[in-house]
Design a protein around this motif. Sequence first.
Motif, PDB file in Angstrom:
ATOM      1  N   ALA A 114       0.828  -1.204   0.000  1.00 16.21           N
ATOM      2  CA  ALA A 114       0.000   0.000   0.000  1.00 16.21           C
ATOM      3  C   ALA A 114       0.864   1.256   0.000  1.00 16.21           C
ATOM      4  N   LEU A 115       0.312   2.337  -0.527  1.00 15.58           N
ATOM      5  CA  LEU A 115       1.028   3.606  -0.548  1.00 15.58           C
ATOM      6  C   LEU A 115       1.160   4.163   0.861  1.00 15.58           C
ATOM      7  N   GLY A 116       2.256   4.861   1.097  1.00 16.84           N
ATOM      8  CA  GLY A 116       2.475   5.465   2.399  1.00 16.84           C
ATOM      9  C   GLY A 116       3.289   6.732   2.280  1.00 16.84           C
ATOM     10  N   ASP A 141      -7.830   1.132  11.474  1.00 17.32           N
ATOM     11  CA  ASP A 141      -6.429   0.757  11.306  1.00 17.32           C
ATOM     12  C   ASP A 141      -6.205   0.150   9.926  1.00 17.32           C
ATOM     13  N   LEU A 142      -6.066   1.029   8.939  1.00 16.46           N
ATOM     14  CA  LEU A 142      -5.836   0.613   7.556  1.00 16.46           C
ATOM     15  C   LEU A 142      -4.840   1.582   6.921  1.00 16.46           C
ATOM     16  N   PRO A 143      -4.175   1.158   5.838  1.00 15.46           N
ATOM     17  CA  PRO A 143      -3.293   2.077   5.123  1.00 15.46           C
ATOM     18  C   PRO A 143      -4.052   3.307   4.625  1.00 15.46           C
ATOM     19  N   MET A 144      -3.301   4.352   4.362  1.00 16.70           N
ATOM     20  CA  MET A 144      -3.840   5.671   4.043  1.00 16.70           C
ATOM     21  C   MET A 144      -4.921   5.649   2.961  1.00 16.70           C
ATOM     22  N   THR A 145      -4.614   5.137   1.790  1.00 19.59           N
ATOM     23  CA  THR A 145      -5.566   5.222   0.688  1.00 19.59           C
ATOM     24  C   THR A 145      -6.791   4.350   0.917  1.00 19.59           C
TER      25      THR A 145
END
Length: 394
Positions: A114-116, A141-145
Motif C-alpha cells: 500500500a502507498l504510504g 487501522d488501515l493504510p492511508m488510501t
Amino acid sequence: MTAIIAGVGMIPFAKPGASAPYDEMGEVAIRLALDDAGIAFEDVQQAYASYVYGDSTSGQRVIYRVGMTGIPIINVNNNCSSGSTALFLARQAVESGVAECVLAVGFEQMAPGALGVVFPDRPSPLAEFDAATDRLIGDVDLPMTLRYFGGAGKAHMERFGTKMETFAKIRAKASRHAANNPLSVFRKEMTTQDVMGAQVIWPGVMTRPMACPPTCGAAAALVVSKGFAEKMGLDTTVQIRAQAMTTDKLLDPETGDMIEVVGARLSRDAARMVYEKAGVGPDDIDVIELHDCFAQNELISYEALGLCAEGDGEKLVDDGDNTFGGKYVTNPSGGLLSKGHPLGATGLAQCFELTNQLRGKAENRQVDNARLALQHNVGLGGAAVVTLYERITA
C-alpha cells in the motif's frame, strides 16, 4: 489553436519487481509514441515528464535516452493525476502557440504494498485530508488510501443504501474489459461472487480486488498543433476539444464527508467546465476512462461526472449502463483496477486508450462509432483533470 493527439505509446503494465527500470520503460513509451506519430524526436519542442516516486530530474533521465536536443523538460508531480497534468501542460503549450509539438510522458517504478508517506520527517501535504478522515471515520487501522476511499464508499453506502455487492460488480466488469487488453497487468476474469468471496480488507465495505494494485509502467503522447500536423502529414483524427483542471476548495467541517475528501467536488467542477466549454452534456459521451483506483471511486465518479444523478450510481451499475451494450462504456481498458495504476503513467495510459478508441483501433474492446471520449484522472492533495477528446473526420 487546436491541439491534436498525433501519437501515443504505452508498454504493458507489470507488477513491482517484474518490470524494467523506470528509465527504460519511459524510453520505450516515448519511442512508441514517436513511431505512432511518424516523427523524429528532433521535432519535439518541449517535454513534460510525470512521475511520483522518483528523484528530481527523473524526466531528464528518461528523455535523454531518446535524445539530448536542449529542449525544455519539465518534471511534473501531482500525485495520481500527474500524467493528466503533464497532458494539460502540453495542451496549454500548443493551444497558446508557445510550441507546435510537445511530448508528455509518464512513468512509475513502484514498490509492493500500500502507498504510504515517503518523507515522515516533514509536514505531510495530506495532513488536512488525514485530519478530516480521522474526524469522519474514526480510528480505522488501515493504510492511508484504503481509509480514504473505503471511507468514501462507506459514506455512500450509509447515505444511499448502496450495497457492497455493487462495488463487486464494478470490479468484475473491469476484469471482463481487461481480458481484451494485452497491456493490462491483470487479465483474469472475475465474477461478482469471486470479488465478494476474496480477502476482506474492511468488513462490509471492501475486499482486496476492489483496490487497484501497485503497478509499474509508462505511457506517452505527442500533442501538436493542427498546422504542424498538416505540414508534417500526421494523423489528425483525435483532437482535445476541451480540458479542465481543478484543485481543492475548503472542506466544510459541518457538511463535508468522505466523498468530498476523495475529490468528488474536484471532479464535478472540472467536468462541468469541460461540458460547458465543449457545449455538450454527459449524454453525448460515448466512451469514458475514469479514475477507478478503488471500485468505490468508480461509482462515486459516475455521479461526479454527471453520468447519473447523485445516489443513482448503483442503479447505473445494475442497469448495465457502465459497459458494452449500455448507455456508457466505462474503462474499456480494464481501468486502474485491472490494467494497473503506475501513478505517473495513468493519465497518459487513459489518453492512449481513448485515442485508439476514437481511431477505431481498440480491437476486441472497441466501442462502436465512438466520437466523443471523456477522460477523468484525480490525485489527492489534490488535482482533478477532465479531458474531452473528439474524433474528427474529413
